[in-house]
Design a protein around this motif. Structure first.
Motif, PDB file in Angstrom:
ATOM      1  N   MET A   1     -27.738 -27.039   5.809  1.00 12.33           N
ATOM      2  CA  MET A   1     -27.657 -26.777   4.367  1.00 12.33           C
ATOM      3  C   MET A   1     -28.836 -25.928   3.901  1.00 12.33           C
ATOM      4  SD  MET A   1     -25.831 -27.258   1.719  1.00 12.33           S
ATOM      5  CE  MET A   1     -25.903 -27.214  -0.062  1.00 12.33           C
ATOM      6  N   LYS A   2     -30.052 -26.245   4.378  1.00 17.78           N
ATOM      7  CA  LYS A   2     -31.224 -25.478   3.979  1.00 17.78           C
ATOM      8  C   LYS A   2     -31.117 -24.030   4.441  1.00 17.78           C
ATOM      9  CE  LYS A   2     -34.598 -29.244   3.690  1.00 17.78           C
ATOM     10  NZ  LYS A   2     -35.871 -29.794   4.220  1.00 17.78           N
ATOM     11  N   ILE A   3     -30.581 -23.830   5.656  1.00  9.83           N
ATOM     12  CA  ILE A   3     -30.427 -22.474   6.191  1.00  9.83           C
ATOM     13  C   ILE A   3     -29.493 -21.665   5.303  1.00  9.83           C
ATOM     14  CG2 ILE A   3     -29.558 -21.122   8.125  1.00  9.83           C
ATOM     15  CD1 ILE A   3     -30.484 -23.370   9.979  1.00  9.83           C
ATOM     16  N   ILE A   4     -28.386 -22.284   4.899  1.00  6.71           N
ATOM     17  CA  ILE A   4     -27.427 -21.599   4.033  1.00  6.71           C
ATOM     18  C   ILE A   4     -28.079 -21.215   2.708  1.00  6.71           C
ATOM     19  CG2 ILE A   4     -25.280 -21.884   2.731  1.00  6.71           C
ATOM     20  CD1 ILE A   4     -24.276 -23.668   5.000  1.00  6.71           C
ATOM     21  N   ARG A   5     -28.904 -22.109   2.180  1.00  9.57           N
ATOM     22  CA  ARG A   5     -29.584 -21.812   0.916  1.00  9.57           C
ATOM     23  C   ARG A   5     -30.518 -20.616   1.046  1.00  9.57           C
ATOM     24  NH1 ARG A   5     -31.132 -26.612  -3.119  1.00  9.57           N
ATOM     25  NH2 ARG A   5     -29.062 -27.486  -3.414  1.00  9.57           N
ATOM     26  N   TYR A   6     -31.227 -20.526   2.162  1.00 10.43           N
ATOM     27  CA  TYR A   6     -32.120 -19.388   2.378  1.00 10.43           C
ATOM     28  C   TYR A   6     -31.339 -18.092   2.566  1.00 10.43           C
ATOM     29  CZ  TYR A   6     -36.229 -22.393   2.645  1.00 10.43           C
ATOM     30  OH  TYR A   6     -37.234 -23.269   2.344  1.00 10.43           O
ATOM     31  N   ILE A   7     -30.169 -18.193   3.192  1.00  5.38           N
ATOM     32  CA  ILE A   7     -29.320 -17.015   3.370  1.00  5.38           C
ATOM     33  C   ILE A   7     -28.927 -16.436   2.014  1.00  5.38           C
ATOM     34  CG2 ILE A   7     -27.028 -16.248   4.140  1.00  5.38           C
ATOM     35  CD1 ILE A   7     -27.323 -18.188   6.504  1.00  5.38           C
ATOM     36  N   PHE A   8     -28.710 -17.327   1.041  1.00  9.31           N
ATOM     37  CA  PHE A   8     -28.282 -16.889  -0.291  1.00  9.31           C
ATOM     38  C   PHE A   8     -29.453 -16.547  -1.216  1.00  9.31           C
ATOM     39  CE2 PHE A   8     -24.312 -19.092   0.904  1.00  9.31           C
ATOM     40  CZ  PHE A   8     -23.411 -18.095   0.580  1.00  9.31           C
ATOM     41  N   PHE A   9     -30.671 -16.467  -0.675  1.00  7.99           N
ATOM     42  CA  PHE A   9     -31.843 -16.167  -1.496  1.00  7.99           C
ATOM     43  C   PHE A   9     -31.698 -14.874  -2.304  1.00  7.99           C
ATOM     44  CE2 PHE A   9     -36.123 -14.481  -2.243  1.00  7.99           C
ATOM     45  CZ  PHE A   9     -36.686 -15.557  -2.914  1.00  7.99           C
ATOM     46  N   PRO A  10     -31.063 -13.809  -1.761  1.00  8.40           N
ATOM     47  CA  PRO A  10     -30.911 -12.582  -2.562  1.00  8.40           C
ATOM     48  C   PRO A  10     -30.140 -12.781  -3.862  1.00  8.40           C
ATOM     49  CG  PRO A  10     -30.503 -12.121  -0.248  1.00  8.40           C
ATOM     50  CD  PRO A  10     -30.602 -13.608  -0.370  1.00  8.40           C
ATOM     51  N   ILE A  11     -29.377 -13.875  -3.953  1.00  8.47           N
ATOM     52  CA  ILE A  11     -28.615 -14.132  -5.176  1.00  8.47           C
ATOM     53  C   ILE A  11     -29.494 -14.747  -6.254  1.00  8.47           C
ATOM     54  CG2 ILE A  11     -26.624 -15.402  -6.117  1.00  8.47           C
ATOM     55  CD1 ILE A  11     -25.348 -15.257  -3.388  1.00  8.47           C
ATOM     56  N   VAL A  12     -30.646 -15.317  -5.855  1.00  8.74           N
ATOM     57  CA  VAL A  12     -31.513 -16.017  -6.804  1.00  8.74           C
ATOM     58  C   VAL A  12     -31.882 -15.144  -8.002  1.00  8.74           C
ATOM     59  CG1 VAL A  12     -33.832 -16.983  -7.105  1.00  8.74           C
ATOM     60  CG2 VAL A  12     -32.420 -17.711  -5.176  1.00  8.74           C
ATOM     61  N   PRO A  13     -32.321 -13.878  -7.819  1.00 10.88           N
ATOM     62  CA  PRO A  13     -32.664 -13.055  -8.997  1.00 10.88           C
ATOM     63  C   PRO A  13     -31.486 -12.838  -9.945  1.00 10.88           C
ATOM     64  CG  PRO A  13     -33.563 -12.086  -6.999  1.00 10.88           C
ATOM     65  CD  PRO A  13     -32.637 -13.169  -6.558  1.00 10.88           C
ATOM     66  N   ILE A  14     -30.281 -12.746  -9.378  1.00 15.50           N
ATOM     67  CA  ILE A  14     -29.091 -12.557 -10.213  1.00 15.50           C
ATOM     68  C   ILE A  14     -28.837 -13.805 -11.051  1.00 15.50           C
ATOM     69  CG2 ILE A  14     -26.601 -12.132 -10.183  1.00 15.50           C
ATOM     70  CD1 ILE A  14     -27.042 -10.647  -7.510  1.00 15.50           C
ATOM     71  N   TYR A  15     -28.888 -14.969 -10.394  1.00 19.89           N
ATOM     72  CA  TYR A  15     -28.689 -16.240 -11.109  1.00 19.89           C
ATOM     73  C   TYR A  15     -29.760 -16.408 -12.184  1.00 19.89           C
ATOM     74  CZ  TYR A  15     -27.805 -21.207 -11.897  1.00 19.89           C
ATOM     75  OH  TYR A  15     -27.512 -22.421 -12.464  1.00 19.89           O
ATOM     76  N   TYR A  16     -30.992 -16.054 -11.824  1.00 26.07           N
ATOM     77  CA  TYR A  16     -32.117 -16.158 -12.763  1.00 26.07           C
ATOM     78  C   TYR A  16     -31.862 -15.298 -14.001  1.00 26.07           C
ATOM     79  CZ  TYR A  16     -36.972 -16.163 -14.435  1.00 26.07           C
ATOM     80  OH  TYR A  16     -38.105 -16.307 -15.186  1.00 26.07           O
ATOM     81  N   MET A  17     -31.443 -14.070 -13.795  1.00 26.62           N
ATOM     82  CA  MET A  17     -31.227 -13.157 -14.925  1.00 26.62           C
ATOM     83  C   MET A  17     -30.069 -13.612 -15.809  1.00 26.62           C
ATOM     84  SD  MET A  17     -31.964  -9.319 -13.439  1.00 26.62           S
ATOM     85  CE  MET A  17     -30.897  -9.461 -12.018  1.00 26.62           C
ATOM     86  N   VAL A  18     -28.998 -14.088 -15.185  1.00 28.62           N
ATOM     87  CA  VAL A  18     -27.831 -14.527 -15.954  1.00 28.62           C
ATOM     88  C   VAL A  18     -28.173 -15.724 -16.822  1.00 28.62           C
ATOM     89  CG1 VAL A  18     -25.519 -15.549 -15.768  1.00 28.62           C
ATOM     90  CG2 VAL A  18     -26.135 -13.582 -14.347  1.00 28.62           C
ATOM     91  N   THR A  19     -28.843 -16.727 -16.230  1.00 26.12           N
ATOM     92  CA  THR A  19     -29.186 -17.929 -17.000  1.00 26.12           C
ATOM     93  C   THR A  19     -30.256 -17.624 -18.051  1.00 26.12           C
ATOM     94  OG1 THR A  19     -30.698 -18.578 -15.199  1.00 26.12           O
ATOM     95  CG2 THR A  19     -28.513 -19.582 -15.218  1.00 26.12           C
ATOM     96  N   SER A  20     -31.182 -16.730 -17.732  1.00 30.05           N
ATOM     97  CA  SER A  20     -32.197 -16.337 -18.719  1.00 30.05           C
ATOM     98  C   SER A  20     -31.560 -15.624 -19.909  1.00 30.05           C
ATOM     99  CB  SER A  20     -33.242 -15.425 -18.078  1.00 30.05           C
ATOM    100  OG  SER A  20     -33.998 -16.107 -17.116  1.00 30.05           O
ATOM    101  N   LEU A  21     -30.622 -14.714 -19.621  1.00 26.87           N
ATOM    102  CA  LEU A  21     -29.924 -13.994 -20.687  1.00 26.87           C
ATOM    103  C   LEU A  21     -29.147 -14.968 -21.562  1.00 26.87           C
ATOM    104  CD1 LEU A  21     -28.979 -11.397 -22.064  1.00 26.87           C
ATOM    105  CD2 LEU A  21     -27.158 -11.237 -20.336  1.00 26.87           C
TER     106      LEU A  21
END
Length: 336
Positions: free
Chosen positions: A1-21
């Protein structure tokens, strides 16, 4: 599960921007939040998983129920119904969800318990009911910004505080850390009993509370008895049993039972687990099952398990309890 989460790290900035907006649109009034003239108190968190929201709601119920008409309003996660539901004698975990049903099971003579994914619709239905509440406690609604609660209580665990976390999908935060600024009270939950003043000071430095905020530290305490619907057993008298958990993090409970020297087998399920018939049949082979209050709300509905399933209650203990209580009571008095 942790490995999968790290694989999806590039999505973090997108999620951050959407929730911030999304938050900025609410903050600036572009997206509409509804305020109410009576006390609406929200208990929530920034992260997914268990931070102690249910014990905190129960703490507030016990604090206020003798003086005011109280209602709880939850989403009703994993229930098998839709829309607004007001708990009555026919309610169970399937109709309103396990945690709201826990509220109803314990406090049905004192409060109203309702569920609705649309919190504004839920509030509308509650205040138009025959016995309208004076105070509504919103369970897990910190991100439900269509409602502007008058008082926000934000929970974060001592072991996994929000200030050390990232947003989804790599971290556990539902929104950026700055969202904590909406809280009136921040409670660091599930603290060890021997937490030093130095450790508390270090946590406070990382939280950096704003002028309108106060920070409290709380811990979970366990009962010395386990209960079924018809019987009570001293916890210390248990020789061997099966521990069944379907909660976000069972480690504190498991560690507590081990530390007091109890011998048990642990069956661990996912949070809010809906038990299949085959799983229930397997559980009937166990001699004695100890579980959480939340899981008991589901398991007690099976006749084949009623004589062997017991739950272990927990409660929240807040340091500087009087100060915390007065902050909540003062808000209520101002709004009423």
């Amino acid at each position: 599960m942790k490995i999968i989460r790290y694989i999806f790290f590039p999505i973090v900035p997108i999620y951050y921007m959407v929730t911030s907006l999304r938050n900025k649109l609410y903050d600036r009034g572009i997206k509409k939040s509804v305020s109410y003239t009576f006390p609406v108190i929200c208990v929530g968190n920034l992260s997914v998983g268990g931070t102690g929201k249910t014990p905190m709601i129960e703490y507030l119920i016990n604090l206020l129920k003798n003086d005011y008409k109280i209602a709880t309003l939850s989403r009703g996660y994993k229930r098998k119904t839709d829309g607004f539901q007001l708990a009555d004698k026919s309610a169970n975990a399937d109709t309103i969800g396990d945690e709201p049903y826990q509220f109803y099971y314990k406090f049905k003579d004192d409060i109203l318990v309702a569920v609705d994914a649309d919190r504004n619709n839920g509030i509308k239905n509650l205040i138009s009911s025959k016995v309208a509440p004076e105070i509504i406690l919103l369970d897990d609604a910190f991100q439900h910004r269509k409602v502007k609660a008058g008082f926000n209580i934000l929970l974060t665990t001592y072991k996994n505080p929000y200030f050390n976390d990232f947003v989804l999908p790599t971290g556990n935060l539902r929104e950026p850390r700055i969202g904590a600024e909406r809280a009136n009270i921040i409670v660091v939950t599930k603290c060890p009993d021997n937490l030093s003043e130095t450790e508390k000071h270090n946590v406070l430095k990382k939280i950096k509370p704003k002028k309108h905020q106060q920070v409290f530290f709380s811990s979970i305490s366990y009962s010395d008895k386990v209960f079924s619907e018809s019987n009570t057993i001293e916890l210390s008298s248990l020789k061997q049993f099966t521990l069944l958990t379907g909660i976000a993090n069972a480690n504190p409970l498991v560690n507590y039972l081990k530390n007091i020297g109890l011998n048990f087998k642990h069956l661990n399920f996912s949070d809010h687990h809906n038990f299949t018939q085959n799983e229930v049949e397997d559980l009937t082979k166990e001699a004695l099952i100890i579980t959480t209050e939340k899981d008991f709300m589901r398991l007690k509905e099976y006749p084949s398990l009623q004589n062997k399933v017991y739950y272990l209650p927990i409660k929240t203990t807040i340091e500087n309890e009087e100060v915390f209580n007065n902050l909540v009571k003062d808000f209520v008095k101002i709004k009423l």
